[in-house]
Design an enzyme around this catalytic site. Structure first.
Site: not given
Ligand code: NOJ
Ligand code: NOJ
Length: 518
Positions: A173, A242-243, A484
């Site tokens: 992750w 999260e990138e 979302e």
């Protein structure tokens, strides 16, 4: 008033049954006269009336994702105190507790708790959820996970998400993510302030030792978070999306804020050495934050030194401003860094809006020359369509609501202070807002000499904020649910359904809207 009355009934119901019957369909889609390929507005109520209805729906659906009691999580092995990001278990799988989403969602509940508008029973219900959340976070902080162990260096706190049953997520992750501990500390400090305001006698008991105790290694949740933030704020980590690995405005804004408030907190809890350390670290972090303003680009960039791969234009910057200046924490407004009413943040919103106006087909109906409320996504280069990262990005509910909240809070600032200072940098924003060529000059507008202009600016801030909320209204489904994202071409909802954060940011915008009136 109606809101509070209904909310009260609703929460009261929750207290006993922990579930609410599905609400009747509020609206139906417009008929055949419209193109069936694009979602059409459903004009059967005023915006005010819709907001009032949607507020209940958003809160109801947000609570549904929280254990214990939430109808999306009951009986599914979800640890008490967990906030599930979304009930979607595949395509996409959001059946996890993200530390960030959970802290933001819980802060929505702290706002409600602190508003003093709920009854004793409701208050008790909210504090049960908040205390259970705190107890679970204490456990998660100390759970060894792929980011590392708790002792000796607190590396476990950088873990972005956990399984719903409270076990670590063992797969690759984007880790670590360092905004989680800062957001959690902010939420819990907000909660402790609210608790202390209404239950002064708790101070003399050992109730707060779960929250803060002046001990190292830390035994309490807030202390562990503040230690983590104070030692790692200057290290890179993955951003809120999260990138990207780097130093991010969002992460640093919430870190600096957590440390600044943490310093006052430490003092109150008899921890003066820590108070000084947090204070010094806060000041350094704030110094670094100033470098995110990019004069040449005319906006605050999301990540420092990102090597030109991205424009740096990002809704995360707006979120950083909101989450670092959010609570009624007693701080002087003049001391806040990059608050929503600052020229730099307003200009960033204008730049992002201009980009997104021409990027998404559903924004075509707008005149790109004017500053208007439209559908906003995360950032121009986004390739995540809610299911896969090899596509094209869409508008997000939470980004669109965030824009509304920024504008309402800017309006509330004018209402509160009776004045407005516009710097050289801010002139283009106000020119676009008023749709005038820049006849405005930098300087301070005051109620005595610029009454009419101040009134116009405030009214425009509110009405563009309303246009952003009207965009949210246009894209919710017929039950008022929010996922979302919504599709850039058709406008219909896509991505993880019932995203807690989508509801939380809508409720934040409504809170901001109400501030203007009060
Ligand atoms: C890619 C998205 O861009 C990112 O924001 C998200 O966290 C992950 N996929 C997981 O859904
Ligand atoms: C993807 C988003 O990019 C991230 O910010 C969020 O934490 C997760 N989804 C869960 O909602």
């Amino acid at each position: 008033m109606l809101f509070h009355a209904v909310l009260f009934t609703q929460l009261l119901y929750y207290t006993y049954a922990f579930s609410i019957p599905r609400l009747p369909h509020l609206r139906t889609f417009a008929g055949a006269s419209h193109s069936q390929t694009e979602q059409q507005p459903l004009h059967d109520t005023t915006l005010d009336a819709w907001i009032e209805q949607e507020e209940h729906i958003a809160l109801d659906r947000l609570l549904a994702n929280i254990a214990p009691g939430g109808r999306n999580v009951e009986g599914k092995g979800v640890a008490p105190g967990t906030v599930i990001a979304s009930p979607s278990q595949d395509e996409p799988n959001y059946w996890f507790q993200w530390v960030r989403d959970a802290a933001i969602t819980m802060n929505t509940l702290v706002h409600l708790y602190a508003s003093n508008t709920t009854t004793t029973t409701t208050t008790a219900y909210l504090s049960t959820l908040l205390t259970t959340y705190t107890t679970l976070q204490h456990h998660l902080q100390r759970t060894p996970n792929p980011s590392g162990p708790f002792t000796p260096n607190l590396h476990s706190l950088g873990e972005p998400k956990f399984n719903p049953n409270g076990t670590p997520f063992p797969h690759p992750w984007g880790r670590p993510q360092r905004d989680g501990p800062a957001l959690r500390a902010l939420t819990l400090m907000h909660y402790v302030r609210a608790l202390n305001a209404s239950n002064a006698s708790l101070w003399t008991t050992d109730f707060y030792t779960l929250f803060y105790a002046p001990e190292l290694p830390p035994r309490s949740v807030i202390k562990a978070d503040l230690e983590y933030v104070s030692h790692f704020w200057n290290r890179t980590s993955f951003d809120l999306w999260e990138e990207v690995d780097g130093l991010h405005f969002f992460t640093l804004m919430v870190s600096a804020r957590a440390l600044r408030l943490g310093s006052r907190f430490a003092l109150a809890f008899g921890d003066p050495g820590a108070a000084r350390w947090y204070e010094v670290q806060a000041r350094y972090a704030e110094g670094l934050l100033a470098r995110f303003w990019n004069e040449g680009k005319g906006y605050v960039v999301a990540t420092l030194w990102s090597g030109g791969r991205r424009s740096g234009l990002d809704c995360g910057v707006l979120l950083g401003s909101l989450h670092a200046t959010d609570a009624d924490d007693g701080e002087e407004e003049g001391e806040l860094l990059f608050p929503p009413w600052s020229d730099q943040i307003l200009l960033t919103l204008l730049s992002l809006s201009r980009d997104q106006a021409s990027r998404f087909p559903i924004n075509n109906r707008y005149n790109p020359e004017r500053f208007q409320g439209i559908a906003l996504g995360r950032y121009p280069e986004d390739t995540y369509n809610g299911y896969t990262s090899t596509s094209t990005g869409n508008p997000w509910f939470l980004c669109t609501s965030t824009a509304a909240e920024i504008l309402y809070r800017a309006a509330a600032h004018i209402a509160r202070t009776g004045s407005l200072t516009i710097s050289e940098v801010g002139v283009p924003f106000y020119a676009a807002l008023l749709a005038t060529t820049p006849t405005l000059h930098p300087g301070t507008l005051t109620a005595e000499k610029d009454k009419e202009l101040l009134r116009r600016i405030k009214a425009r801030l509110i009405s563009v904020g309303d246009e952003f909320l009207d965009t949210v209204r246009r894209h919710v489904d017929d039950e008022g649910a929010m996922s979302e994202q919504f599709d850039r071409g058709s406008g219909f909802m896509v991505g993880a359904r019932d995203l807690a954060w989508s509801y939380g940011s809508f409720l934040g915008a409504v809170r901001g809207r109400r501030l203007v009136g009060s």
